[in-house]
Write a protein that holds these residues in place. Structure first.
Motif, mmCIF file in Angstrom:
data_model
loop_
_atom_site.group_PDB
_atom_site.id
_atom_site.type_symbol
_atom_site.label_atom_id
_atom_site.label_comp_id
_atom_site.label_asym_id
_atom_site.label_seq_id
_atom_site.Cartn_x
_atom_site.Cartn_y
_atom_site.Cartn_z
ATOM 1 N N SER A 145 0.836 -1.200 0.000
ATOM 2 C CA SER A 145 0.000 0.000 0.000
ATOM 3 C C SER A 145 0.868 1.245 0.000
ATOM 4 N N ALA A 146 1.863 1.284 0.882
ATOM 5 C CA ALA A 146 2.766 2.432 0.953
ATOM 6 C C ALA A 146 3.658 2.511 -0.282
ATOM 7 N N ALA A 147 4.116 1.362 -0.782
ATOM 8 C CA ALA A 147 4.989 1.354 -1.956
ATOM 9 C C ALA A 147 4.256 1.866 -3.188
ATOM 10 N N ASN A 148 3.027 1.410 -3.394
ATOM 11 C CA ASN A 148 2.231 1.902 -4.519
ATOM 12 C C ASN A 148 1.981 3.395 -4.406
ATOM 13 N N SER A 149 1.677 3.840 -3.184
ATOM 14 C CA SER A 149 1.421 5.257 -2.961
ATOM 15 C C SER A 149 2.658 6.093 -3.256
ATOM 16 N N LEU A 150 3.810 5.628 -2.789
ATOM 17 C CA LEU A 150 5.048 6.375 -3.002
ATOM 18 C C LEU A 150 5.413 6.421 -4.479
ATOM 19 N N TYR A 151 5.196 5.311 -5.169
ATOM 20 C CA TYR A 151 5.489 5.276 -6.610
ATOM 21 C C TYR A 151 4.579 6.246 -7.361
#
Length: 411
Positions: free
Chosen positions: A137-143
Motif C-alpha cells: 500500500s505504501a509502496a504503490n502510494s510512493l510510486y
C-alpha cells in the motif's frame, strides 16, 4: 512508514528509476506534439501524432503482458530501455543533419510507445516481487506520488529547456533518463521464477488463458469493469469538457484551466501520501468509494458550472481518483498470481486506453447535440449511480465492519 520503505534498497532503486524515466517520457510526449506542429503546421497531423502515442497500447497491450509474464522481467526491462536510447538519439541526429521529417517522427513515436507496451506491465509486475504484502500500500502510494510529482514539474522544466536549448533537446534528457533507468534496474536484486518455454506461437494462447481466468474471477472481473466504466465517463469531461466550459466562462479560461490542473495534482499527491496511513489493505469497496467521490466531483461540475466551483469539484476528483487507482493496483497485486501479473497490468492498460478513445469519440459526438453542462451531469450521475447500485445490490451488502463496506465477491 515511508522512511522504512525507502531504506529497502530494491524499492529505492525501483522508485528512483521509474520516476525519473517517467519525467523523460512526459517530456518526449510533449516534444513529439510540438515538433509535429512545427514541421507541418497542421492540426490534423498533430492529432495523428497523438494517436501514434496511444494506438500501440490498443494493438500490442495484451501481447506485451504475455511477453512480460514469460520472460525474466529484470533482463527484459534493461534490454527494452537499451533499445529506446538509440531510437531517441536518432531524432537528435536527424535534426542536426537537417533531415528530420514528420514521417520519421511518427515512426519513432510509434516504435517507442510499442516498446512501452512490453516495458510497462513488466515494470509494474516487479514491485510486488520486491515488497511484502503489508508494504505494498505504501509502496504503490510512493510510486504514484513520485511519478505524479515529476509529471507536474514537467511543464516548468520544459519552459527552461525551450528557452535555453530548444524543443529537440527534450529528447536529450529523455535518452539520459533511459540510461538512468538501466543503472537503477541493474541494482535491483530479485529472484524470478523461470518460465518453462516461450515462443511467438504461445502469445495468443497465453492472452486467451488469462482472459478466461480473469472472467472466472469475480473480483478481477468487477475491477476491470469498474475501471473501464469510470474512465469512459470521466475522460471527455476532464480532457475536453472542462477546458471548453472554462473557455466559455470568460477570457481567463486558460489561466483557470492551468490553475485547476495544479490544484488537481496537489490534491492527488496529498491523497496518495495520506491514504496508506489509514488503509494498509485495500479492497474492491475502496475502489467503489473512490469512484463515488470521483463521480460526485464531476456531478458538482455540472450542478454549479462556474469556474470557482470547478475548483471544489476538482478537489473531490483529486481525492477519488487516487483512492480508486491505489485500490486497483493493490487488488491486482493481491489476487493475480506472479505468473499472470504482466498480463493483468497490460489488460488494465488496454482497458484504460480503450475507454479514453471511446469516451472522446462518443461524448465528442454527443456534444454536438447536448450542452457541456448536461454532459457533465450525465457523466457524474452515471458514475454515482453505478456505485450506489453496487452498494445496494447483491454484490455489495452493508456490514458493520467498523464503518467499512465489504464487497461480496462470491456472487
Amino acid at each position: 512508514m515511508y522512511r522504512i520503505l525507502w531504506k529497502n534498497r530494491n524499492v529505492r532503486f525501483y522508485l528512483l528509476g521509474g520516476s525519473i524515466s517517467r519525467l523523460g517520457d512526459s517530456l518526449a510526449a510533449m516534444a513529439f506534439l510540438f515538433l509535429a506542429h512545427d514541421l507541418t503546421g497542421s492540426a490534423a497531423h498533430t492529432t495523428a501524432m497523438a494517436v501514434a502515442e496511444t494506438a500501440p497500447y490498443l494493438l500490442f497491450g495484451l501481447i506485451g503482458g504475455a511477453v512480460a509474464d514469460a520472460l525474466p522481467k529484470k533482463k527484459l526491462l534493461i534490454i527494452l530501455d537499451l533499445l529506446r536510447i538509440p531510437m531517441v538519439a536518432s531524432i537528435l541526429l536527424l535534426h542536426y543533419a537537417d533531415a528530420l521529417s514528420y514521417g520519421a517522427l511518427l515512426i519513432i513515436s510509434f516504435l517507442l510507445q510499442s516498446i512501452g507496451c512490453f516495458f510497462n506491465p513488466a515494470h509494474r509486475a516487479v514491485l510486488p516481487m520486491i515488497t511484502k504484502e503489508e508494504e505494498r500500500s505504501a509502496a504503490n502510494s510512493l510510486y504514484d506520488t513520485m511519478t505524479r510529482g515529476v509529471t507536474i514539474g514537467t511543464p516548468l522544466l520544459s519552459i527552461v529547456i525551450i528557452e535555453t536549448m530548444g524543443v529537440v533537446h527534450f529528447f536529450s534528457l529523455d535518452a539520459l533518463t533511459y540510461v538512468w533507468s538501466v543503472l537503477c534496474l541493474a541494482q535491483i536484486i530479485m529472484v524470478e521464477k523461470r518460465s518453462t518455454k516461450f515462443s511467438i506461437r504461445s502469445i495468443a494462447p497465453s492472452v486467451g488463458s488469462f482472459l478466461k481466468w480473469a472472467g472466472r474471477m469475480p473480483s478481477i472481473r468487477s475491477l476491470f469493469f469498474f475501471t473501464f466504466y469510470t474512465v469512459f465517463m470521466n475522460t471527455w469531461v476532464w480532457q475536453v469538457g472542462l477546458l471548453l466550459a472554462l473557455m466559455e466562462a470568460g477570457p481567463d479560461g486558460e489561466l483557470w484551466y492551468s490553475g485547476i490542473q495544479g490544484v488537481f495534482g496537489a490534491v492527488v499527491i496529498i491523497t496518495n501520501l495520506l491514504a496508506p496511513l489509514f488503509i494498509q489493505k485495500w479492497g474492491l469497496h475502496h475502489y467503489v468509494i473512490g469512484a463515488a467521490v470521483w463521480g460526485t466531483g464531476i456531478l458538482y461540475y455540472g450542478a454549479f458550472y462556474k469556474p470557482e466551483q470547478f475548483v471544489i469539484g476538482t478537489i473531490l476528483i483529486g481525492i477519488g481518483i487516487p483512492v480508486a487507482s491505489l485500490s486497483r493496483v493493490y487488488l491486482l497485486q493481491k489476487y493475480v498470481p506472479e505468473s499472470k501479473m504482466g498480463r493483468a497490468f497490460s489488460t488494465n492498460a488496454v482497458l484504460l486506453y480503450a475507454a479514453n478513445t471511446i469516451s472522446l469519440a462518443f461524448f465528442g459526438l454527443l456534444s454536438t447535440f447536448l450542452s457541456i453542462q448536461t454532459l457533465m451531469i450525465i457523466s457524474g450521475c452515471c458514475i454515482v449511480f453505478l456505485c450506489v447500485a453496487s452498494w445496494l445490490g447483491k454484490g455489495v451488502p452493508f456490514t458493520k465492519l467498523r464503518r467499512r463496506l465489504m464487497i461480496n465477491t462470491s456472487k
